[in-house]
Design a protein around this motif. Structure first.
Motif, mmCIF file in Angstrom:
data_model
loop_
_atom_site.group_PDB
_atom_site.id
_atom_site.type_symbol
_atom_site.label_atom_id
_atom_site.label_comp_id
_atom_site.label_asym_id
_atom_site.label_seq_id
_atom_site.Cartn_x
_atom_site.Cartn_y
_atom_site.Cartn_z
ATOM 1 N N MET A 65 0.827 -1.202 0.000
ATOM 2 C CA MET A 65 0.000 0.000 0.000
ATOM 3 C C MET A 65 0.867 1.260 0.000
ATOM 4 S SD MET A 65 -2.382 1.305 3.117
ATOM 5 C CE MET A 65 -3.695 0.130 3.156
ATOM 6 N N CYS A 66 1.921 1.238 0.813
ATOM 7 C CA CYS A 66 2.804 2.402 0.949
ATOM 8 C C CYS A 66 3.638 2.644 -0.301
ATOM 9 C CB CYS A 66 3.747 2.241 2.139
ATOM 10 S SG CYS A 66 2.923 2.419 3.712
ATOM 11 N N THR A 67 3.887 1.579 -1.059
ATOM 12 C CA THR A 67 4.719 1.743 -2.238
ATOM 13 C C THR A 67 3.866 1.770 -3.507
ATOM 14 O OG1 THR A 67 5.118 -0.655 -2.161
ATOM 15 C CG2 THR A 67 6.829 0.753 -1.251
ATOM 16 N N GLY A 68 2.543 1.760 -3.314
ATOM 17 C CA GLY A 68 1.633 1.895 -4.448
ATOM 18 C C GLY A 68 1.426 0.626 -5.252
ATOM 19 N N LYS A 69 1.696 -0.540 -4.622
ATOM 20 C CA LYS A 69 1.482 -1.817 -5.322
ATOM 21 C C LYS A 69 0.363 -2.578 -4.625
ATOM 22 C CE LYS A 69 6.441 -2.068 -5.984
ATOM 23 N NZ LYS A 69 7.485 -2.406 -5.016
ATOM 24 N N GLU A 70 -0.839 -2.056 -4.729
ATOM 25 C CA GLU A 70 -1.922 -2.594 -3.903
ATOM 26 C C GLU A 70 -2.557 -3.871 -4.440
ATOM 27 O OE1 GLU A 70 -4.636 0.403 -2.295
ATOM 28 O OE2 GLU A 70 -3.102 1.863 -2.812
ATOM 29 N N GLU A 71 -2.098 -4.345 -5.585
ATOM 30 C CA GLU A 71 -2.813 -5.477 -6.197
ATOM 31 C C GLU A 71 -2.559 -6.828 -5.537
ATOM 32 O OE1 GLU A 71 0.968 -5.059 -8.560
ATOM 33 O OE2 GLU A 71 -0.476 -3.757 -7.593
ATOM 34 N N GLU A 72 -1.364 -7.037 -4.958
ATOM 35 C CA GLU A 72 -1.043 -8.368 -4.427
ATOM 36 C C GLU A 72 -1.338 -8.463 -2.931
ATOM 37 O OE1 GLU A 72 3.145 -8.256 -4.972
ATOM 38 O OE2 GLU A 72 2.841 -7.002 -6.705
ATOM 39 N N LEU A 73 -2.586 -8.717 -2.565
ATOM 40 C CA LEU A 73 -2.941 -8.852 -1.153
ATOM 41 C C LEU A 73 -2.894 -10.317 -0.719
ATOM 42 C CD1 LEU A 73 -5.953 -6.491 -0.352
ATOM 43 C CD2 LEU A 73 -3.547 -6.215 0.228
ATOM 44 N N PRO A 74 -2.197 -10.609 0.389
ATOM 45 C CA PRO A 74 -2.213 -11.981 0.894
ATOM 46 C C PRO A 74 -3.637 -12.383 1.299
ATOM 47 C CG PRO A 74 -0.559 -10.632 2.028
ATOM 48 C CD PRO A 74 -1.395 -9.709 1.205
ATOM 49 N N ASP A 75 -3.949 -13.689 1.210
ATOM 50 C CA ASP A 75 -5.295 -14.189 1.510
ATOM 51 C C ASP A 75 -5.737 -13.914 2.938
ATOM 52 O OD1 ASP A 75 -5.417 -15.175 -1.003
ATOM 53 O OD2 ASP A 75 -4.820 -17.223 -0.454
ATOM 54 N N ASN A 76 -4.788 -14.071 3.882
ATOM 55 C CA ASN A 76 -5.163 -14.011 5.291
ATOM 56 C C ASN A 76 -5.026 -12.617 5.893
ATOM 57 O OD1 ASN A 76 -2.406 -14.141 4.989
ATOM 58 N ND2 ASN A 76 -2.034 -15.242 6.892
ATOM 59 N N VAL A 77 -5.057 -11.588 5.042
ATOM 60 C CA VAL A 77 -4.893 -10.239 5.567
ATOM 61 C C VAL A 77 -6.194 -9.758 6.240
ATOM 62 C CG1 VAL A 77 -5.582 -8.854 3.551
ATOM 63 C CG2 VAL A 77 -3.772 -8.043 5.049
ATOM 64 N N ASP A 78 -6.026 -9.062 7.367
ATOM 65 C CA ASP A 78 -7.154 -8.526 8.122
ATOM 66 C C ASP A 78 -7.563 -7.192 7.474
ATOM 67 O OD1 ASP A 78 -8.731 -7.054 9.882
ATOM 68 O OD2 ASP A 78 -7.728 -7.842 11.670
ATOM 69 N N HIS A 79 -8.692 -7.222 6.789
ATOM 70 C CA HIS A 79 -9.082 -6.048 6.004
ATOM 71 C C HIS A 79 -9.437 -4.838 6.863
ATOM 72 C CE1 HIS A 79 -8.811 -7.754 1.960
ATOM 73 N NE2 HIS A 79 -9.121 -8.899 2.545
ATOM 74 N N ASP A 80 -10.007 -5.090 8.046
ATOM 75 C CA ASP A 80 -10.318 -3.973 8.940
ATOM 76 C C ASP A 80 -9.047 -3.264 9.395
ATOM 77 O OD1 ASP A 80 -12.985 -4.497 8.744
ATOM 78 O OD2 ASP A 80 -13.087 -5.679 10.590
ATOM 79 N N ALA A 81 -8.051 -4.078 9.729
ATOM 80 C CA ALA A 81 -6.771 -3.513 10.167
ATOM 81 C C ALA A 81 -6.120 -2.738 9.026
ATOM 82 C CB ALA A 81 -5.847 -4.622 10.654
ATOM 83 N N LEU A 82 -6.186 -3.307 7.837
ATOM 84 C CA LEU A 82 -5.583 -2.662 6.670
ATOM 85 C C LEU A 82 -6.273 -1.328 6.376
ATOM 86 C CD1 LEU A 82 -3.306 -3.189 4.668
ATOM 87 C CD2 LEU A 82 -4.986 -4.197 3.131
ATOM 88 N N GLU A 83 -7.582 -1.309 6.598
ATOM 89 C CA GLU A 83 -8.347 -0.078 6.393
ATOM 90 C C GLU A 83 -7.885 1.014 7.368
ATOM 91 O OE1 GLU A 83 -13.020 0.743 6.333
ATOM 92 O OE2 GLU A 83 -12.371 -1.051 5.238
ATOM 93 N N ARG A 84 -7.601 0.607 8.606
ATOM 94 C CA ARG A 84 -7.107 1.583 9.587
ATOM 95 C C ARG A 84 -5.763 2.148 9.153
ATOM 96 N NH1 ARG A 84 -6.752 -0.550 15.484
ATOM 97 N NH2 ARG A 84 -5.995 1.549 15.788
ATOM 98 N N LEU A 85 -4.949 1.289 8.552
ATOM 99 C CA LEU A 85 -3.608 1.709 8.145
ATOM 100 C C LEU A 85 -3.617 2.591 6.900
ATOM 101 C CD1 LEU A 85 -1.738 -1.662 8.744
ATOM 102 C CD2 LEU A 85 -1.465 0.446 10.069
ATOM 103 N N GLN A 86 -4.764 2.620 6.252
ATOM 104 C CA GLN A 86 -4.928 3.416 5.032
ATOM 105 C C GLN A 86 -4.547 4.891 5.245
ATOM 106 O OE1 GLN A 86 -6.780 1.599 2.363
ATOM 107 N NE2 GLN A 86 -5.902 3.128 0.993
ATOM 108 N N VAL A 87 -4.708 5.383 6.478
ATOM 109 C CA VAL A 87 -4.379 6.791 6.753
ATOM 110 C C VAL A 87 -2.917 7.101 6.449
ATOM 111 C CG1 VAL A 87 -6.143 7.120 8.517
ATOM 112 C CG2 VAL A 87 -3.859 6.424 9.205
#
Ligand code: ZN
Length: 157
Positions: free
Chosen positions: A98-120
């Motif tokens: 996300m920080c390097t602008g390569k958002e396409e390769e998300l691991p399967d077991n990623v916590d989407h709520d947590a990732l959303e918080r980190l979006q800031v």
């Protein structure tokens, strides 16, 4: 990004920067590491306690850094608490992308709520030098899990 969204992100970062969560050393950490980001002058320690099942039971940090690195460490220590290590790893992979602008390769077991918080913090992708500020805590946490020592963003690609 819309200006009001940018302001909101800015506010969250400043709040965490000024009032960092989980700040200060832990009395009996199972894993510790030090991280330096010489480009900016950020210098932090990450303290972890893992439980018997390999989950993060507690996470703290201390040190000195800019608002971005402090906010990132504050949010990270909050977010990884209670998570098994493979999820923590997946989150770092996704956050780094996300920080390097390569958002396409998300691991399967990623916590989407947590990732959303980190979006800031994702605004750093427009400022390559700031990516190191945003990822320092995560690199340091990874170093702690791998046995400690010191990690420097100079060695990051
Ligand atoms: Zn910084």
């Amino acid at each position: 990004m819309f200006d009001d969204l940018r302001d909101l992100y800015q506010e969250v970062i400043l709040d965490h920067g000024k009032h960092p969560r989980n700040f200060g050393p832990l009395a009996a950490p199972t894993h510790v590491a030090h991280g330096d980001n010489p480009m900016c002058g950020d210098s932090i320690n990450v303290y972890l306690v893992l439980d018997d099942e390999g989950r993060v039971k507690d996470a703290h940090f201390d040190g000195k850094g800019c608002a971005i690195s402090t906010a990132s460490a504050s949010m990270m220590t909050d977010i990884i608490k209670g998570k098994p290590l493979d999820e923590v790893q997946a989150l770092f992979t996704a956050f780094h992308a996300m920080c390097t602008g390569k958002e396409e390769e998300l691991p399967d077991n990623v916590d989407h709520d947590a990732l959303e918080r980190l979006q800031v913090l994702s605004g750093v992708k427009e400022f390559p030098m700031r990516v190191k500020c945003a990822t320092l805590a995560w690199h340091t946490m990874t170093a702690a899990l791998e046995g400690g020592g010191t990690v420097s963003t100079e060695e990051d690609e």
